[in-house]
Design a protein around this motif. Structure first.
Motif, short mmCIF file in Angstrom:
data_model
loop_
_atom_site.label_atom_id
_atom_site.label_comp_id
_atom_site.label_asym_id
_atom_site.label_seq_id
_atom_site.Cartn_x
_atom_site.Cartn_y
_atom_site.Cartn_z
N ALA A 286 0.84 -1.20 0.00
CA ALA A 286 0.00 0.00 0.00
C ALA A 286 0.88 1.26 0.00
CB ALA A 286 -0.94 0.00 1.20
N ARG A 287 1.98 1.23 0.74
CA ARG A 287 2.89 2.38 0.75
C ARG A 287 3.54 2.58 -0.62
NH1 ARG A 287 4.76 -0.24 5.72
NH2 ARG A 287 3.73 0.75 7.52
N LEU A 292 3.94 5.63 -5.81
CA LEU A 292 3.92 5.62 -7.27
C LEU A 292 2.77 6.47 -7.80
CD1 LEU A 292 4.70 1.85 -8.00
CD2 LEU A 292 6.27 3.80 -8.13
N ASP A 293 1.61 6.37 -7.16
CA ASP A 293 0.46 7.17 -7.60
C ASP A 293 0.73 8.66 -7.44
OD1 ASP A 293 -0.89 4.87 -8.23
OD2 ASP A 293 -2.22 4.89 -6.47
N ASP A 294 1.36 9.04 -6.34
CA ASP A 294 1.66 10.45 -6.11
C ASP A 294 2.62 10.99 -7.17
OD1 ASP A 294 0.02 10.52 -3.92
OD2 ASP A 294 1.63 10.34 -2.44
N ARG A 295 3.49 10.14 -7.68
CA ARG A 295 4.47 10.57 -8.68
C ARG A 295 3.90 10.59 -10.09
NH1 ARG A 295 10.39 8.04 -7.15
NH2 ARG A 295 10.49 8.81 -5.01
N GLY A 296 2.75 9.94 -10.28
CA GLY A 296 2.16 9.91 -11.61
C GLY A 296 2.95 9.08 -12.62
N ARG A 300 3.11 0.18 -12.59
CA ARG A 300 2.06 -0.38 -11.75
C ARG A 300 2.58 -1.59 -11.02
NH1 ARG A 300 -2.93 -1.23 -15.86
NH2 ARG A 300 -1.38 -2.63 -16.78
N ILE A 301 2.12 -1.76 -9.78
CA ILE A 301 2.49 -2.92 -8.97
C ILE A 301 1.47 -4.03 -9.18
CG2 ILE A 301 2.75 -3.77 -6.59
CD1 ILE A 301 4.99 -1.96 -7.57
N VAL A 302 1.97 -5.27 -9.30
CA VAL A 302 1.13 -6.46 -9.41
C VAL A 302 1.46 -7.38 -8.25
CG1 VAL A 302 0.40 -8.37 -10.89
CG2 VAL A 302 1.24 -6.24 -11.93
N THR A 322 -2.27 -2.70 -4.19
CA THR A 322 -1.76 -3.13 -5.49
C THR A 322 -2.52 -2.38 -6.56
OG1 THR A 322 -1.27 -5.08 -6.85
CG2 THR A 322 -3.39 -5.05 -5.71
N HIS A 323 -1.92 -2.30 -7.75
CA HIS A 323 -2.66 -1.76 -8.89
C HIS A 323 -3.39 -2.87 -9.64
CE1 HIS A 323 0.54 1.43 -8.45
NE2 HIS A 323 -0.55 2.18 -8.55
#
Length: 418
Positions: A286-287, A292-296, A300-302, A322-323
């Motif tokens: 989750a961290r 990664l989301d904040d950086r745009g 993606r994490i699997v 996870t994405h």
């Protein structure tokens, strides 16, 4: 009732069962074998030919329908069921499961799964048994209702008939360069997996892995058809965490660096680290996802390891840990639970990847297509085997045939037969 007999037939899986712990600990590869002592209970050697067990249901009209039981390549690792034992599974199925099969309404798929696959002696059935028997029950329901397996799933889960083709993901095995070329020439949607399962393949600080990622992107541009733009998906088997440490920020930084090296591509990183338990995996993934989301970034994490059962998938999805979830079908058990898992991911706006293992069979792969299409998953694995051509053909052709039947069903309802 519609089932009058149960048959069992031992068979082969399409690849091998491998001792992940021994390989991760540095077992030396020699050709297609590994030298060294096994480290996971049940393994007599590090690499063992995969076995399977087919379960056949004889229906009252003398039709035979089948499903296949097996475990995944890395059995006994990451909280998974132990190594598949054909004799033990055959005995258990004959004693416990077969009598239940003779006493259900096989035209009702979810209900028959619930009745046949319930716990025995307060213990859940082996997941391989759930997987194979549920395949056979889905085929039985489809035959009795004169529908495709996908239509049965749609009807029982209240889903519309699907119209969208599911992107197919191929895995390379150790023949990385040759198989990457095959994937590109066949315009595979998602590639190449890469099997980055050892320190040698990952490299000091991840340098070998990063060079491979850049080579795949370059090769795609070199020999791919104009307009071909696949998703790049790499399974690193926890080696980012093992090589650079388990701190979420450092892992996210590394993944961003890899993504920046292949601009213009969506990058999936599967199993970046193994934190040793499901709860720890959820908290730390989750961290990483949040960073990664904040950086745009396009990365993606699997999740795969520590996310095996339907309940595990629910926990990861609800925590946004996870994405994309690999719904590893033999580890989930009943294919009814795979359908539920896709719907849970969708409800939580998390990607659903209907996966599985190279150790599966043609029958399990074909059933997987119907579940993935019916639930409109985000992608699915080309399986079985590691040769690219075979799995891509089996999954792709089954998907094509299915849509031809669904289109016929839409134009002339119930005048078709599966």
């Amino acid at each position: 009732m519609q089932i009058k007999d149960v048959l069992l037939a031992p068979g082969n899986g399409a690849f091998f069962y491998d001792d992940q712990e021994a390989i991760r600990s540095g077992a030396i590869q020699d050709g297609f074998t590994y030298h060294g002592a096994p480290a996971t209970p049940g393994f007599e050697s590090i690499r063992i030919p995969a076995s399977s067990l087919s379960v056949g249901l004889v229906l009252t009209d003398d039709t035979f329908v089948w499903g296949d039981m097996m475990n995944v390549q890395y059995s006994g690792a990451g909280g998974r069921d132990p190594l598949f034992d054909t004799n033990q599974i055959s005995d258990f199925t004959s004693r416990v499961v077969a009598p239940r099969l003779l006493d259900v309404d096989a035209s009702r798929f979810r209900d028959s799964c619930t009745k046949v696959l319930g716990s025995a002696g307060h213990q859940r059935l082996p997941l391989a048994v759930e997987y194979g028997v549920s395949q056979a029950l889905l085929r039985a329901a489809a035959h009795l209702q004169r529908k495709t397996m996908a239509e049965v799933i749609c009807a029982e889960f209240g889903l519309p008939l699907p119209t969208r083709r599911i992107p197919i993901y191929c895995q390379s095995g150790d023949a990385r360069e040759i198989n990457v070329d095959k994937m590109i020439l066949k315009a595979v949607d998602v590639l190449p997996h890469g099997l980055i399962n050892s320190r040698k393949k990952f490299g000091a600080g991840g340098e070998t892995f990063m060079e491979f990622v850049k080579w795949v992107a370059m090769r795609t541009r070199e020999i791919g058809s104009p307009g071909y733009h696949p998703v790049l998906h790499f399974d690193v088997y926890g080696w980012i965490g093992q090589e650079i440490g388990l701190e979420a920020q450092r892992i996210a930084d590394f993944i961003c660096t890899v993504a920046d090296s292949v601009p213009g591509f969506t990058l999936n990183i599967e199993s970046p680290a193994d934190y040793g338990s499901t709860q720890a995996q959820i908290e730390n993934y989750a961290r990483i996802v949040s960073i990664l989301d904040d950086r745009g970034t396009s990365a993606r994490i699997v999740v795969d390891e520590r996310c095996n059962t339907l309940e595990d998938i629910r926990l990861f999805a609800e925590a946004k840990a996870t994405h994309l979830v690999q719904i590893k079908m033999p580890d989930v058990g009943s294919i009814a639970d795979t359908a539920r898992a896709v719907l849970i991911c969708k409800a939580n706006k998390v990607g659903a990847y209907v996966g599985g293992s190279c150790t599966e069979t043609d029958l399990s792969a074909q059933a997987s297509v119907h579940v993935a299409v019916a639930t409109q998953a985000d992608m699915m694995l080309a399986k079985p085997g590691m040769g690219v051509d075979e799995g891509f053909s089996i999954v792709g052709n089954e998907q094509s045939r299915l849509f031809a039947m669904l289109n016929k069903s839409r134009s002339s309802p119930r005048q078709m037969s599966a």
